[in-house]
Design a protein around this motif. Sequence first.
Motif, mmCIF file in Angstrom:
data_model
loop_
_atom_site.group_PDB
_atom_site.id
_atom_site.type_symbol
_atom_site.label_atom_id
_atom_site.label_comp_id
_atom_site.label_asym_id
_atom_site.label_seq_id
_atom_site.Cartn_x
_atom_site.Cartn_y
_atom_site.Cartn_z
ATOM 1 N N ALA A 178 28.074 71.978 17.735
ATOM 2 C CA ALA A 178 27.429 72.305 16.463
ATOM 3 C C ALA A 178 27.769 73.739 16.041
ATOM 4 N N GLU A 179 27.762 74.660 17.009
ATOM 5 C CA GLU A 179 28.131 76.051 16.713
ATOM 6 C C GLU A 179 29.567 76.132 16.211
ATOM 7 N N LEU A 180 30.459 75.399 16.863
ATOM 8 C CA LEU A 180 31.865 75.409 16.453
ATOM 9 C C LEU A 180 32.039 74.836 15.051
ATOM 10 N N ALA A 181 31.312 73.786 14.743
ATOM 11 C CA ALA A 181 31.403 73.185 13.416
ATOM 12 C C ALA A 181 30.912 74.146 12.335
ATOM 13 N N ALA A 182 29.952 75.002 12.680
ATOM 14 C CA ALA A 182 29.390 75.945 11.719
ATOM 15 C C ALA A 182 30.200 77.243 11.625
ATOM 16 N N ALA A 183 30.916 77.592 12.686
ATOM 17 C CA ALA A 183 31.684 78.841 12.695
ATOM 18 C C ALA A 183 32.895 78.731 11.774
ATOM 19 N N GLN A 184 33.226 79.816 11.103
ATOM 20 C CA GLN A 184 34.411 79.845 10.244
ATOM 21 C C GLN A 184 35.259 81.058 10.605
ATOM 22 N N VAL A 185 36.571 80.820 10.684
ATOM 23 C CA VAL A 185 37.514 81.893 10.963
ATOM 24 C C VAL A 185 38.602 81.873 9.896
ATOM 25 N N GLU A 186 39.227 83.034 9.695
ATOM 26 C CA GLU A 186 40.273 83.166 8.689
ATOM 27 C C GLU A 186 41.616 83.428 9.340
ATOM 28 N N GLY A 187 42.642 82.976 8.664
ATOM 29 C CA GLY A 187 44.009 83.314 9.014
ATOM 30 C C GLY A 187 44.723 83.695 7.737
ATOM 31 N N THR A 188 45.587 84.703 7.822
ATOM 32 C CA THR A 188 46.290 85.142 6.619
ATOM 33 C C THR A 188 47.793 85.123 6.854
ATOM 34 N N ALA A 189 48.520 85.160 5.762
ATOM 35 C CA ALA A 189 49.977 85.231 5.812
ATOM 36 C C ALA A 189 50.452 86.066 4.634
ATOM 37 N N GLY A 190 51.641 86.602 4.791
ATOM 38 C CA GLY A 190 52.231 87.383 3.704
ATOM 39 C C GLY A 190 51.448 88.635 3.387
ATOM 40 N N GLY A 191 50.887 89.258 4.424
ATOM 41 C CA GLY A 191 50.118 90.479 4.192
ATOM 42 C C GLY A 191 48.800 90.224 3.489
ATOM 43 N N ASP A 221 59.682 78.996 -9.492
ATOM 44 C CA ASP A 221 61.076 78.864 -9.040
ATOM 45 C C ASP A 221 61.215 78.991 -7.524
ATOM 46 N N ASP A 222 60.120 79.320 -6.840
ATOM 47 C CA ASP A 222 60.187 79.500 -5.388
ATOM 48 C C ASP A 222 58.944 78.915 -4.712
ATOM 49 N N ILE A 223 58.758 77.636 -4.866
ATOM 50 C CA ILE A 223 57.615 76.946 -4.269
ATOM 51 C C ILE A 223 57.701 76.950 -2.744
ATOM 52 N N GLU A 224 58.899 76.898 -2.191
ATOM 53 C CA GLU A 224 59.072 76.844 -0.738
ATOM 54 C C GLU A 224 58.433 78.032 -0.034
ATOM 55 N N THR A 225 58.573 79.216 -0.594
ATOM 56 C CA THR A 225 57.967 80.396 0.025
ATOM 57 C C THR A 225 56.451 80.261 0.048
ATOM 58 N N LEU A 226 55.870 79.812 -1.047
ATOM 59 C CA LEU A 226 54.426 79.620 -1.097
ATOM 60 C C LEU A 226 53.986 78.573 -0.081
ATOM 61 N N GLU A 227 54.730 77.483 0.022
ATOM 62 C CA GLU A 227 54.415 76.453 1.008
ATOM 63 C C GLU A 227 54.460 77.023 2.421
ATOM 64 N N LEU A 238 53.993 80.131 3.308
ATOM 65 C CA LEU A 238 52.861 81.037 3.475
ATOM 66 C C LEU A 238 51.572 80.265 3.750
ATOM 67 N N VAL A 239 51.392 79.146 3.063
ATOM 68 C CA VAL A 239 50.199 78.326 3.287
ATOM 69 C C VAL A 239 50.198 77.787 4.711
ATOM 70 N N VAL A 240 51.337 77.262 5.149
ATOM 71 C CA VAL A 240 51.436 76.730 6.517
ATOM 72 C C VAL A 240 51.156 77.838 7.530
ATOM 73 N N ALA A 241 51.707 79.014 7.317
ATOM 74 C CA ALA A 241 51.504 80.129 8.245
ATOM 75 C C ALA A 241 50.039 80.556 8.290
ATOM 76 N N ALA A 242 49.381 80.596 7.138
ATOM 77 C CA ALA A 242 47.968 80.988 7.100
ATOM 78 C C ALA A 242 47.092 79.949 7.801
ATOM 79 N N VAL A 243 47.371 78.669 7.579
ATOM 80 C CA VAL A 243 46.610 77.611 8.236
ATOM 81 C C VAL A 243 46.834 77.669 9.746
#
Length: 110
Positions: free
Chosen positions: A24-37, A63-69, A71-76
């Motif tokens: 239950a504690e784990l389900a309630a806990a939230q952590v962040e991950g970032t990418a690209g500074g 024109d550069d969706i791949e970079t955004l994709e 960054l999202v994968v890296a942050a997750v």
Amino acid sequence: MMPDMQGLLQQAQQMQQQYAEVQAELAAAQVEGTAGGGVVTAVVTGDGNLVSIKIDPSVVDADDIETLEDLVVAAVHAASEQARKVAEEKMGALTAGLGGLGGGLGLPGF
């Protein structure tokens, strides 16, 4: 010498309750991950569920969706790694009380 079955059952019930509390504690806990500074931030619960993604508009380039994709994968990935560490910490504290017997009990998560 016969083990105290009543005592073992009581201990197993206590461990089951503690395990449920940790979950239950784990389900309630939230952590962040970032990418690209910090231009992409992912928030994941301690049990690994993705809660949100925040994207700085400055990185959105049609024109550069791949970079955004990427960054999202890296942050997750970064957020998931933080969640794994939190889960390890909390589960480690629970299994430490088993005196090294955790893996032999056949219980999920131990």
